[in-house]
Structure formats: C-alpha cells, structure tokens
Design a protein around this motif. Sequence first.
Motif, PDB file in Angstrom:
ATOM      1  N   ASP A  70       0.816  -1.211   0.000  1.00 40.01           N
ATOM      2  CA  ASP A  70       0.000   0.000   0.000  1.00 40.01           C
ATOM      3  C   ASP A  70       0.854   1.267   0.000  1.00 40.01           C
ATOM      4  OD1 ASP A  70      -2.268  -1.522   0.117  1.00 40.01           O
ATOM      5  OD2 ASP A  70      -2.361  -1.518   2.285  1.00 40.01           O
ATOM      6  N   VAL A  71       0.387   2.277  -0.727  1.00 37.59           N
ATOM      7  CA  VAL A  71       1.018   3.592  -0.744  1.00 37.59           C
ATOM      8  C   VAL A  71      -0.060   4.601  -0.406  1.00 37.59           C
ATOM      9  CG1 VAL A  71       2.233   5.288  -2.132  1.00 37.59           C
ATOM     10  CG2 VAL A  71       2.632   2.867  -2.530  1.00 37.59           C
ATOM     11  N   ASP A  72       0.198   5.457   0.601  1.00 38.04           N
ATOM     12  CA  ASP A  72      -0.792   6.437   1.035  1.00 38.04           C
ATOM     13  C   ASP A  72      -0.086   7.740   1.383  1.00 38.04           C
ATOM     14  OD1 ASP A  72      -3.202   7.527   1.862  1.00 38.04           O
ATOM     15  OD2 ASP A  72      -3.031   6.728   3.888  1.00 38.04           O
ATOM     16  N   ARG A  73      -0.588   8.852   0.845  1.00 38.99           N
ATOM     17  CA  ARG A  73      -0.037  10.178   1.118  1.00 38.99           C
ATOM     18  C   ARG A  73       1.457  10.223   0.866  1.00 38.99           C
ATOM     19  NH1 ARG A  73      -2.960  13.478   5.346  1.00 38.99           N
ATOM     20  NH2 ARG A  73      -0.854  14.232   5.580  1.00 38.99           N
TER      21      ARG A  73
ATOM     22  N   GLY B 271      12.328  15.886  -6.780  1.00 40.34           N
ATOM     23  CA  GLY B 271      11.820  17.154  -6.286  1.00 40.34           C
ATOM     24  C   GLY B 271      10.401  17.090  -5.752  1.00 40.34           C
ATOM     25  N   SER B 272       9.912  15.911  -5.450  1.00 43.84           N
ATOM     26  CA  SER B 272       8.537  15.800  -4.952  1.00 43.84           C
ATOM     27  C   SER B 272       8.448  16.300  -3.516  1.00 43.84           C
ATOM     28  CB  SER B 272       8.058  14.352  -5.039  1.00 43.84           C
ATOM     29  OG  SER B 272       8.869  13.521  -4.253  1.00 43.84           O
ATOM     30  N   GLU B 273       7.245  16.692  -3.117  1.00 40.12           N
ATOM     31  CA  GLU B 273       7.054  17.274  -1.795  1.00 40.12           C
ATOM     32  C   GLU B 273       5.695  16.840  -1.249  1.00 40.12           C
ATOM     33  OE1 GLU B 273       6.645  21.762   0.005  1.00 40.12           O
ATOM     34  OE2 GLU B 273       7.913  21.450  -1.738  1.00 40.12           O
ATOM     35  N   VAL B 274       5.695  16.461   0.011  1.00 41.49           N
ATOM     36  CA  VAL B 274       4.461  16.119   0.706  1.00 41.49           C
ATOM     37  C   VAL B 274       4.248  17.191   1.762  1.00 41.49           C
ATOM     38  CG1 VAL B 274       3.275  14.428   2.142  1.00 41.49           C
ATOM     39  CG2 VAL B 274       4.783  13.660   0.327  1.00 41.49           C
ATOM     40  N   VAL B 275       3.097  17.874   1.713  1.00 42.55           N
ATOM     41  CA  VAL B 275       2.808  18.959   2.640  1.00 42.55           C
ATOM     42  C   VAL B 275       1.569  18.589   3.423  1.00 42.55           C
ATOM     43  CG1 VAL B 275       2.252  21.404   2.861  1.00 42.55           C
ATOM     44  CG2 VAL B 275       3.756  20.632   1.021  1.00 42.55           C
ATOM     45  N   GLY B 276       1.617  18.794   4.725  1.00 44.34           N
ATOM     46  CA  GLY B 276       0.469  18.517   5.580  1.00 44.34           C
ATOM     47  C   GLY B 276       0.892  17.748   6.813  1.00 44.34           C
ATOM     48  N   SER B 277      -0.053  17.625   7.731  1.00 45.24           N
ATOM     49  CA  SER B 277       0.262  16.903   8.956  1.00 45.24           C
ATOM     50  C   SER B 277       0.328  15.411   8.669  1.00 45.24           C
ATOM     51  CB  SER B 277      -0.789  17.199  10.023  1.00 45.24           C
ATOM     52  OG  SER B 277      -2.060  16.828   9.535  1.00 45.24           O
ATOM     53  N   LEU B 278       1.052  14.729   9.519  1.00 45.08           N
ATOM     54  CA  LEU B 278       1.178  13.289   9.361  1.00 45.08           C
ATOM     55  C   LEU B 278      -0.169  12.623   9.532  1.00 45.08           C
ATOM     56  CD1 LEU B 278       4.468  12.602  11.339  1.00 45.08           C
ATOM     57  CD2 LEU B 278       4.143  12.506   8.877  1.00 45.08           C
ATOM     58  N   SER B 279      -0.351  11.546   8.859  1.00 45.76           N
ATOM     59  CA  SER B 279      -1.603  10.805   8.928  1.00 45.76           C
ATOM     60  C   SER B 279      -1.786  10.239  10.329  1.00 45.76           C
ATOM     61  CB  SER B 279      -1.581   9.673   7.907  1.00 45.76           C
ATOM     62  OG  SER B 279      -2.732   8.898   8.027  1.00 45.76           O
ATOM     63  N   THR B 280      -2.984  10.393  10.867  1.00 47.45           N
ATOM     64  CA  THR B 280      -3.271   9.853  12.197  1.00 47.45           C
ATOM     65  C   THR B 280      -3.926   8.484  12.127  1.00 47.45           C
ATOM     66  OG1 THR B 280      -5.387  11.001  12.217  1.00 47.45           O
ATOM     67  CG2 THR B 280      -3.507  12.134  13.225  1.00 47.45           C
TER      68      THR B 280
ATOM     69  N   ALA C 262       8.133  11.167   1.071  1.00 39.34           N
ATOM     70  CA  ALA C 262       8.572  11.800  -0.168  1.00 39.34           C
ATOM     71  C   ALA C 262       9.762  10.993  -0.649  1.00 39.34           C
ATOM     72  CB  ALA C 262       8.953  13.250   0.075  1.00 39.34           C
ATOM     73  N   ILE C 263       9.613  10.361  -1.788  1.00 36.93           N
ATOM     74  CA  ILE C 263      10.638   9.449  -2.274  1.00 36.93           C
ATOM     75  C   ILE C 263      11.205  10.020  -3.563  1.00 36.93           C
ATOM     76  CG2 ILE C 263      11.094   7.109  -3.092  1.00 36.93           C
ATOM     77  CD1 ILE C 263       8.633   6.241  -1.437  1.00 36.93           C
ATOM     78  N   GLY C 264      12.504  10.206  -3.621  1.00 37.57           N
ATOM     79  CA  GLY C 264      13.150  10.701  -4.825  1.00 37.57           C
ATOM     80  C   GLY C 264      14.202  11.742  -4.499  1.00 37.57           C
ATOM     81  N   TYR C 265      15.036  12.036  -5.482  1.00 39.93           N
ATOM     82  CA  TYR C 265      16.093  13.023  -5.325  1.00 39.93           C
ATOM     83  C   TYR C 265      15.491  14.394  -5.050  1.00 39.93           C
ATOM     84  CZ  TYR C 265      20.166  15.831  -6.469  1.00 39.93           C
ATOM     85  OH  TYR C 265      21.197  16.729  -6.418  1.00 39.93           O
ATOM     86  N   ASN C 266      16.017  15.108  -4.041  1.00 44.69           N
ATOM     87  CA  ASN C 266      15.544  16.431  -3.648  1.00 44.69           C
ATOM     88  C   ASN C 266      14.104  16.428  -3.180  1.00 44.69           C
ATOM     89  OD1 ASN C 266      17.638  18.194  -3.661  1.00 44.69           O
ATOM     90  ND2 ASN C 266      17.270  18.983  -5.722  1.00 44.69           N
ATOM     91  N   SER C 267      13.594  15.326  -2.691  1.00 45.35           N
ATOM     92  CA  SER C 267      12.220  15.251  -2.192  1.00 45.35           C
ATOM     93  C   SER C 267      12.203  15.601  -0.721  1.00 45.35           C
ATOM     94  CB  SER C 267      11.671  13.833  -2.391  1.00 45.35           C
ATOM     95  OG  SER C 267      11.615  13.542  -3.755  1.00 45.35           O
TER      96      SER C 267
END
Length: 140
Positions: free
Chosen positions: A81-84, A90-99, A130-135
Amino acid sequence: MTIWGRPALWALAVVAGAGAAALTGVAVWVDLDTADRVASVCGAILALVGLVVSLAALTCSAQGDTPDISVGSGGLVILDDVDRTAIGEGSEVVGSLSTARPATGRSTGRLKLRVSKGGKFFRGVVRDSAIGYNSKRRES
C-alpha cells in the motif's frame, strides 16, 4: 493460462458435450427412467472428481508462482500500500502526518528480487513519504 490449460479446457468441453449427447440418446432410445439413473450416477462421479480436483488444488505447492522482480537504476517498486506519498525528483508532501492506523502489509510469501545500484524497493506500507532526489516532507 498455463501451457496445458487451454487443451484441458477443450478436452473438458468435448467430454461434456459427448456426455450430454449420450444422456439424450439414452432418454430417446431407451427410456426416461434409465436416463435418470445414468444421469444420477454420472453426477455422483463428477462430484467426486470435483472434490479430488479441489483438494489437489488446495494442497499444491505455490513455488512456481514466485514473483520475479527486477529494479533497474533509478527504478522504484512498492509491493504493497502507498498512502499520502509523493514519488519522483523534487517531490514534496505537505500537511500533517496521517493519524490513521497504518494498514498491515498484505504482501507475504517469497519473491525473487534484483535491485540495481540506484534502484529502490519497498515491501510493506509506505505512508506520508517523499521518495526521490531532492524530495521532502514538511508540515503545513
């Protein structure tokens, strides 16, 4: 479908057609009572054959079904499974961690795995990543 699967299905169709023709012939040329008895015996035999086939399928070894996974340089494989998660350069994940409670990984069993230098392989639940170079991963 396996190499013997298609011929086996055709053989089964031919045998079933011949059986139906034979039962019709008995009903037409002998009598309906005899056709009923023959059909009952054939049904019981087919039920036993089905039981044997289902038991054989349950007890078969699944060693031939071992997945073969190759991850090349810069490649990525996630086996569950992949979630959030943002994936890529250069990918970016913004927001609070999943509860939410993390799901349990469903990927079980053996596999053949080859990962080249620079490749990534994840087995299990990947969440809030965030997986990847500069993520990066940051709070909002």
